[in-house]
Motif scaffolding. Structure first.
Motif, PDB file in Angstrom:
ATOM      1  N   UNK A 119      28.505  17.761 -50.412  1.00  0.00           N
ATOM      2  CA  UNK A 119      27.461  17.341 -49.475  1.00  0.00           C
ATOM      3  C   UNK A 119      26.995  18.531 -48.637  1.00  0.00           C
ATOM      4  N   UNK A 120      25.687  18.641 -48.472  1.00  0.00           N
ATOM      5  CA  UNK A 120      25.082  19.606 -47.559  1.00  0.00           C
ATOM      6  C   UNK A 120      24.386  18.858 -46.433  1.00  0.00           C
ATOM      7  N   UNK A 121      24.729  19.214 -45.197  1.00  0.00           N
ATOM      8  CA  UNK A 121      23.976  18.756 -44.028  1.00  0.00           C
ATOM      9  C   UNK A 121      22.977  19.862 -43.715  1.00  0.00           C
ATOM     10  N   UNK A 122      21.718  19.643 -44.074  1.00  0.00           N
ATOM     11  CA  UNK A 122      20.678  20.671 -43.975  1.00  0.00           C
ATOM     12  C   UNK A 122      20.004  20.613 -42.611  1.00  0.00           C
ATOM     13  N   UNK A 123      19.803  21.792 -41.990  1.00  0.00           N
ATOM     14  CA  UNK A 123      19.299  21.847 -40.615  1.00  0.00           C
ATOM     15  C   UNK A 123      20.179  20.964 -39.744  1.00  0.00           C
ATOM     16  N   UNK A 124      21.464  21.297 -39.759  1.00  0.00           N
ATOM     17  CA  UNK A 124      22.522  20.384 -39.314  1.00  0.00           C
ATOM     18  C   UNK A 124      22.564  20.144 -37.818  1.00  0.00           C
ATOM     19  N   UNK A 125      22.001  21.052 -37.006  1.00  0.00           N
ATOM     20  CA  UNK A 125      22.070  20.859 -35.563  1.00  0.00           C
ATOM     21  C   UNK A 125      23.506  20.883 -35.077  1.00  0.00           C
ATOM     22  N   UNK A 126      23.950  19.782 -34.508  1.00  0.00           N
ATOM     23  CA  UNK A 126      25.322  19.686 -34.012  1.00  0.00           C
ATOM     24  C   UNK A 126      26.329  19.389 -35.113  1.00  0.00           C
ATOM     25  N   UNK A 127      25.838  19.162 -36.339  1.00  0.00           N
ATOM     26  CA  UNK A 127      26.742  18.907 -37.462  1.00  0.00           C
ATOM     27  C   UNK A 127      27.154  17.465 -37.629  1.00  0.00           C
ATOM     28  N   UNK A 128      26.436  16.545 -37.006  1.00  0.00           N
ATOM     29  CA  UNK A 128      26.851  15.145 -37.007  1.00  0.00           C
ATOM     30  C   UNK A 128      26.908  14.556 -38.418  1.00  0.00           C
ATOM     31  N   UNK A 129      25.922  14.885 -39.263  1.00  0.00           N
ATOM     32  CA  UNK A 129      25.923  14.365 -40.627  1.00  0.00           C
ATOM     33  C   UNK A 129      27.057  14.929 -41.449  1.00  0.00           C
ATOM     34  N   UNK A 130      27.321  16.223 -41.289  1.00  0.00           N
ATOM     35  CA  UNK A 130      28.407  16.871 -42.019  1.00  0.00           C
ATOM     36  C   UNK A 130      29.752  16.290 -41.635  1.00  0.00           C
ATOM     37  N   UNK A 131      29.950  16.083 -40.359  1.00  0.00           N
ATOM     38  CA  UNK A 131      31.228  15.540 -39.879  1.00  0.00           C
ATOM     39  C   UNK A 131      31.443  14.130 -40.407  1.00  0.00           C
TER      40      UNK A 131
END
Length: 214
Positions: free
Chosen positions: A78-90
């Motif tokens: 999974x890639x969280x693109x333009x992740x900002x604070x990383x909420x999607x990645x986490x």
């Protein structure tokens, strides 16, 4: 601790996003003080706004979807693109993704993502530089709130469509920004996300999550 991490800790507080209260993130409560502090710390004007200091509606909707339906990401790259604070990645890491990366061009955003990942006990890779133009190495790409400016959309959309054509599933979560493409999108879900007048012009935003078609 790096200087970037120390700066983030000094200018944010640990908070729980409204739609995803099971996560804890280093967030700012107001945009003007954190923006001014960032400009002063970097000793330059005209820098990118500190998007990493807020849990934007698109990212919250993606995180909520992933946590509610972990089978959508379990075992996937999974890639969280333009992740900002990383909420999607986490959220993806908590849901059982095999590998999770968070892409950002702002070094402070990458530092914030690393801090937030550690705060939630997950591993998220944060490669340096702009991934736009990279070959596809992901099964799922999460893109929250990325169509807010015409130049940004023009830069990223052809690459994201190429990723969709190269075997990745691409989700775009959008809270009604002006430059969301109207064609080549398949609606997956809608979410009503609480927000604040500090960040938006209303108290809630309806976020749509679309699958981007090649």
């Amino acid at each position: 601790m790096s200087d970037a991490e120390a700066f983030i800790r000094a200018h944010t507080a640990i908070a729980r996003p409204a739609l995803v209260p099971e996560l804890r993130l280093h967030l700012a409560t107001e945009i003007t003080p954190i923006w001014q502090a960032t400009e002063a710390w970097l000793a330059e004007e005209g820098i990118e706004p500190p998007f990493w200091a807020f849990a934007w509606p698109g990212g919250q909707a993606l995180a909520r979807t992933v946590l509610d339906q972990p089978a959508l990401v379990a075992g996937r790259r999974v890639l969280d693109f333009a992740a900002g604070c990383g909420i999607g990645a986490i959220a993806a890491a908590l849901a059982g993704a095999a590998v999770v990366e968070a892409a950002e061009i702002d070094p402070l955003a990458l530092a914030a993502t690393r801090l937030n990942a550690a705060l939630n006990g997950v591993a998220v890779a944060t490669p340096d530089g702009d991934v736009v133009g990279s070959a596809c190495r992901w099964d799922l790409i999460l893109a929250g709130d990325v169509c807010y400016e015409a130049p940004m959309t023009a830069h990223i959309l052809p690459w994201l469509r190429a990723m969709a054509g190269g075997g990745a599933e691409v989700w775009i979560a959008d809270p009604g920004r002006a430059y969301l493409p109207v064609a080549g999108m398949e609606l997956l879900s809608t979410h009503l996300v609480p927000t604040t007048r500090e960040l938006e012009d209303r108290d809630t935003r309806q976020v749509t999550i679309h699958r981007l078609l090649a």
